[in-house]
Design an enzyme around this catalytic site. Structure first.
Site, PDB file in Angstrom:
ATOM      1  N   ARG A 152       0.106  -2.120  -6.726  1.00  0.00           N
ATOM      2  CA  ARG A 152      -0.273  -3.172  -5.766  1.00  0.00           C
ATOM      3  C   ARG A 152      -1.279  -4.125  -6.394  1.00  0.00           C
ATOM      4  NH1 ARG A 152      -1.215  -4.582  -0.196  1.00  0.00           N
ATOM      5  NH2 ARG A 152      -3.429  -4.863   0.315  1.00  0.00           N
ATOM      6  N   HIS A 208      -1.424   2.566  -6.093  1.00  0.00           N
ATOM      7  CA  HIS A 208      -2.220   1.403  -5.718  1.00  0.00           C
ATOM      8  C   HIS A 208      -2.435   0.471  -6.909  1.00  0.00           C
ATOM      9  CE1 HIS A 208      -3.997   0.001  -2.021  1.00  0.00           C
ATOM     10  NE2 HIS A 208      -5.047  -0.452  -2.668  1.00  0.00           N
ATOM     11  N   ARG A 223       0.857  -1.171   0.000  1.00  0.00           N
ATOM     12  CA  ARG A 223       0.000   0.000   0.000  1.00  0.00           C
ATOM     13  C   ARG A 223       0.906   1.237   0.000  1.00  0.00           C
ATOM     14  NH1 ARG A 223      -2.189  -3.434   4.063  1.00  0.00           N
ATOM     15  NH2 ARG A 223      -4.303  -4.200   3.570  1.00  0.00           N
ATOM     16  N   LYS A 247      -2.166  -2.289   7.982  1.00  0.00           N
ATOM     17  CA  LYS A 247      -3.318  -1.745   8.694  1.00  0.00           C
ATOM     18  C   LYS A 247      -3.414  -2.342  10.088  1.00  0.00           C
ATOM     19  CE  LYS A 247      -6.248  -0.626   4.715  1.00  0.00           C
ATOM     20  NZ  LYS A 247      -7.552  -0.891   4.046  1.00  0.00           N
ATOM     21  N   HIS A 301      -4.102  -8.981   3.763  1.00  0.00           N
ATOM     22  CA  HIS A 301      -5.551  -8.956   3.914  1.00  0.00           C
ATOM     23  C   HIS A 301      -5.962  -9.802   5.119  1.00  0.00           C
ATOM     24  CE1 HIS A 301      -6.447  -7.893  -0.575  1.00  0.00           C
ATOM     25  NE2 HIS A 301      -6.223  -6.827   0.165  1.00  0.00           N
ATOM     26  N   TYR A 330      -9.499 -10.452  -6.843  1.00  0.00           N
ATOM     27  CA  TYR A 330      -8.479 -10.608  -7.875  1.00  0.00           C
ATOM     28  C   TYR A 330      -8.713 -11.852  -8.722  1.00  0.00           C
ATOM     29  CZ  TYR A 330      -6.101  -6.855  -5.477  1.00  0.00           C
ATOM     30  OH  TYR A 330      -5.806  -5.631  -4.922  1.00  0.00           O
TER      31      TYR A 330
END
Length: 297
Positions: free
Chosen positions: A235, A232, A141, A165, A258, A267
Site C-alpha cells: 500500500r 501494508h 489496507r 475505515k 484518507h 508520502y
C-alpha cells in the site's frame, strides 16, 4: 537522593510496578536531579524546561523525552498529594512532538520483481498473485483486501468497491495486471455458492489477514527480497509510486481513503527522498567526490 524521592519509589514498588518500570523511574529521576544540580523537589517549571532542552540538545529523541517527562509528572503529582509540595512545576510542559516514522515502500522495480516472481501453478499461488497485485494496484489496507466480496468487482469498468475505515466506501480503478491475475484466480476458485468472499483459504472460507502476511513474507524470502515485506508495504509503495508519477496529492488521498490530507502528506517526504537520490546520483556537482571543472580529466 533525598527522602521524598525514596518514599516516592517505595510507593511505586508497593503499587505493583514491575522491576523494569521501577528502574526506569529511578533512572529518570536521578537524571533530573543531575540536570538540575539540586533536589527535584525544589525545581521550578523553568528548571524543568531547561532540563528537557538539555536532553534534547544531547540528542535524545522525542520518545525518550516524553517518557522522562511522564516520570517527572508522576513524581510531582505524588509530592502534591502528600503535601510535600504546593504546586506542580511539570504542569503545562510538553515534550517535543514524536518524530514521524516514514512508511517503508519498495522501489518501483523492487515491487515489480517481487510480484512477477509469484508465479507458481497451484490454486494458492494464483490467489496470492491476485491479492498482492490487487493491494498494490488499488492501495488497499490488509483489512480491506480480505473483506472483499465477489460483487465488489465491476468487470465492465475495471473498478473495485472498497469498504474502508468507518465503513466508508470508495471506488478505485483496477490496473490491467491486477485484473488479469484476478481472472486467473477466479477460474480456479472453488467454493460453496453461499460463500461470497473474493479470497479464500485452504478450506474454502474467507482468507484471514495473518495468512496473507505470512504468505507474502515467505514469497519475499523465496524471491530474494533484501528486506522484510508485509502487505501494508505494498500500500505504501502504491502511494509513493503514484505520487512520484503524478504529483497529485489529492488524487492519492482519495485512492487511499484518507479522511485528512495530512495523512497523505507523509508520502511527499518519501517522494522527496526519491528525488534526492536521483539528484545525488545524477547531478555532476552533487557528489562530494566530484572534481571542479578545471581538475576534471
Amino acid at each position: 537522593m533525598d527522602d521524598s524521592l525514596r518514599l516516592f519509589l517505595d510507593h511505586l514498588a508497593v503499587s505493583g510496578r514491575s522491576p523494569h518500570t521501577l528502574a526506569a523511574y529511578r533512572a529518570d529521576i536521578e537524571r533530573l536531579a543531575a540536570l538540575l544540580g539540586k533536589p527535584p523537589r525544589q525545581a521550578t517549571s523553568t528548571d524543568l524546561r531547561k532540563a528537557l532542552a538539555k536532553l534534547h540538545a544531547q540528542g535524545q529523541n522525542s520518545r525518550s523525552l516524553a517518557r522522562r517527562l511522564s516520570s517527572w509528572r508522576q513524581l510531582y503529582r505524588w509530592l502534591q498529594r502528600n503535601a510535600l509540595r504546593e504546586d506542580d512545576p511539570s504542569s503545562g510542559l510538553r515534550a517535543p512532538k514524536r518524530d514521524k516514522l516514514l512508511p517503508k515502500a519498495l522501489p518501483v522495480d523492487g515491487a515489480a520483481a517481487l510480484l512477477d516472481r509469484i508465479d507458481g501453478d497451484s490454486e494458492l499461488d494464483a490467489r496470492d498473485r491476485a491479492i498482492y497485485e490487487l493491494i498494490y494496484s488499488c492501495g488497499l489496507r490488509l483489512s480491506e483486501a480480505v473483506s472483499l466480496n465477489l460483487d465488489d468487482i465491476d468487470f465492465s469498468d475495471n473498478l473495485l468497491r472498497i469498504r474502508g475505515k468507518g465503513s466508508k466506501e470508495r471506488l478505485a480503478p483496477i490496473g490491467a495486471e491486477a485484473m488479469a491475475r484476478l481472472r486467473d484466480w477466479l477460474r480456479l476458485r472453488v467454493a460453496p455458492s453461499s460463500e461470497n468472499a473474493l479470497f479464500l483459504g485452504r478450506h474454502g472460507r474467507r482468507l484471514g489477514g495473518r495468512q496473507v502476511e505470512k504468505r507474502l513474507r515467505d514469497w519475499a524470502i523465496k524471491t530474494g527480497a533484501s528486506q522484510h515485506v508485509h502487505p501494508h508495504m505494498l500500500r505504501h509503495s502504491f502511494a509513493s509510486h503514484l505520487l512520484q508519477s503524478s504529483g497529485d496529492l489529492r488524487a492519492v488521498q482519495e485512492l487511499l481513503g484518507h479522511a485528512n490530507l495530512s495523512s497523505t502528506q507523509i508520502y511527499t517526504a518519501l517522494d522527496f527522498q526519491h528525488l534526492a537520490k536521483v539528484y545525488d546520483g545524477a547531478h555532476p556537482r552533487a557528489r562530494k567526490d566530484a572534481k571542479p571543472d578545471d581538475e576534471a580529466e
